[in-house]
Write a protein that holds these residues in place. Sequence first.
Motif, PDB file in Angstrom:
ATOM      1  N   ALA A  36       0.828  -1.202   0.000  1.00  0.00           N
ATOM      2  CA  ALA A  36       0.000   0.000   0.000  1.00  0.00           C
ATOM      3  C   ALA A  36       0.868   1.260   0.000  1.00  0.00           C
ATOM      4  O   ALA A  36       0.569   2.237  -0.700  1.00  0.00           O
ATOM      5  CB  ALA A  36      -0.928  -0.010   1.210  1.00  0.00           C
ATOM      6  N   ASN A  39       2.318   1.777  -3.450  1.00  0.00           N
ATOM      7  CA  ASN A  39       1.310   2.327  -4.356  1.00  0.00           C
ATOM      8  C   ASN A  39       1.094   3.814  -4.099  1.00  0.00           C
ATOM      9  O   ASN A  39       0.939   4.608  -5.039  1.00  0.00           O
ATOM     10  CB  ASN A  39      -0.005   1.567  -4.196  1.00  0.00           C
ATOM     11  N   GLY A  40       1.072   4.192  -2.828  1.00  0.00           N
ATOM     12  CA  GLY A  40       0.917   5.604  -2.511  1.00  0.00           C
ATOM     13  C   GLY A  40       2.064   6.449  -3.030  1.00  0.00           C
ATOM     14  O   GLY A  40       1.864   7.540  -3.589  1.00  0.00           O
ATOM     15  N   LEU A 120      -6.051  -2.271  -5.481  1.00  0.00           N
ATOM     16  CA  LEU A 120      -4.995  -1.268  -5.357  1.00  0.00           C
ATOM     17  C   LEU A 120      -5.000  -0.658  -3.955  1.00  0.00           C
ATOM     18  O   LEU A 120      -5.373   0.508  -3.775  1.00  0.00           O
ATOM     19  CB  LEU A 120      -5.175  -0.168  -6.418  1.00  0.00           C
ATOM     20  N   THR A 122      -3.870   1.440  -1.057  1.00  0.00           N
ATOM     21  CA  THR A 122      -3.057   2.647  -1.187  1.00  0.00           C
ATOM     22  C   THR A 122      -2.971   3.367   0.153  1.00  0.00           C
ATOM     23  O   THR A 122      -3.993   3.677   0.770  1.00  0.00           O
ATOM     24  CB  THR A 122      -3.661   3.601  -2.234  1.00  0.00           C
ATOM     25  N   HIS A 164      -5.906   2.002   4.571  1.00  0.00           N
ATOM     26  CA  HIS A 164      -5.162   1.979   3.318  1.00  0.00           C
ATOM     27  C   HIS A 164      -6.103   1.790   2.136  1.00  0.00           C
ATOM     28  O   HIS A 164      -5.767   1.123   1.161  1.00  0.00           O
ATOM     29  CB  HIS A 164      -4.105   0.868   3.363  1.00  0.00           C
ATOM     30  N   ASP A 217      -6.613  10.228  -6.429  1.00  0.00           N
ATOM     31  CA  ASP A 217      -7.690   9.514  -5.726  1.00  0.00           C
ATOM     32  C   ASP A 217      -9.035  10.183  -6.003  1.00  0.00           C
ATOM     33  O   ASP A 217     -10.043   9.521  -6.254  1.00  0.00           O
ATOM     34  CB  ASP A 217      -7.448   9.504  -4.213  1.00  0.00           C
TER      35      ASP A 217
END
Length: 304
Positions: A36, A39-40, A120, A122, A164, A217
Motif C-alpha cells: 500500500a 502504491n501511494g 490497489l 493505497t 489503506h 484519488d
Amino acid sequence: MPRDRPRWWSELLLIVVVYGAYSFARILARGDVSTAAENGLAILRLERSLWLNAEHPLNELFTQQAWLGVPSSFAYASLHYLVTPAILFWLFRRRPLHYRLMRTWLLVSTMLGLVGFTLLPTTPPRLLDPQYGFVDTLAQYSNWGWWSDDASAPSGMGDFTNQHAAMPSLHVGWSLWCGVALWHYGSRTPLMRCLALGYPLSTALVVMGTANHYFLDALAGVTVMAIGLLLARPALRLSHRVQSRLGLAKPVPGTEHDSLPVVIAGPRRGTPTERVGVAGQNGTPSKEKQPGRREEREELAPPP
C-alpha cells in the motif's frame, strides 16, 4: 403514497445490507502495508511528474491555519455519513419517480470503489513517512472532535476501518452524487445551485488538505461514479428480470420514467394498423399501433 415509491422497509433493508457488506469487505480487503505504501508513493511520483501535486500546499495550509483545519476535520469525519443518506431520503420522499435510478447509481459505484480498494491498496498521504512532508490534520486536531488518529473513526475504533483504502476517494465520489442530485432534482434557486457545485468541490479540497487522499484519488472517485452511472440502468433492468423470474416483480419497476419502450410506426405486410387517437380531436394528433414491430427505447429528457 405514490405507487412509484418503493416500500421504505425494503429500501432500508437493502441499503443496510449492501453498506454492511461493503464495510465488512472493505476491512477484509486490507492489503500488505508495504504494498500500500509503494502504491501511494507511486501515485505521488506520478502526480509530481504531471505537475498535479496539490496536496502539499493544501495540507500545509490546513495544518498551519486552525480556522481551516478544524472545520475541515469535522467535515471529513461527518458529512460523508450525513449528507449522502439525507439526500437519499429526500429523493425517496420528494422524487420517488427517480429514486430507484439514483439509489442504484450510488450502490453500484460504491461496489466499484470496493474493487479499487481490493486491487490497489493505497496508503494515504498522512500515513507516509514524515520525510514526504505530510501532516495528519485529523490527528493534529483530534482533541477538537470525537475521532482519534485512526482516520475519521471514533476513538478506540481504529481497528474497524481500513486506513489503506485511499484509491478511489468515495468521499469525492459520493459528494459528486449529492451535487448531481441537488442540481438535477432540487430547486433552481441560486442557493441550491451553489450547494450542488460547492459541496463536491469543497470535499475534494478537504480530502487533500487533510492528507487523506491524493489528487488522483479524487479523480478516480469521479471516474468510478461515471462508470456507475453508465451501469445503473442495466443493473435496474437485470434486477427486474431476476425479480420477474422469481415472481417478485411489480408492474412498475421504477425505470419507466428514465427509459420507455416506444412502438415504431410502420405496419407489417398484411397486418392492419390499430388507430389509437383521432386526428384533430382535442388537439391530439392521431397515433397508430402496429403489431409485430420490434420495440426500441427512447431516452426521456430530464425533469424540468
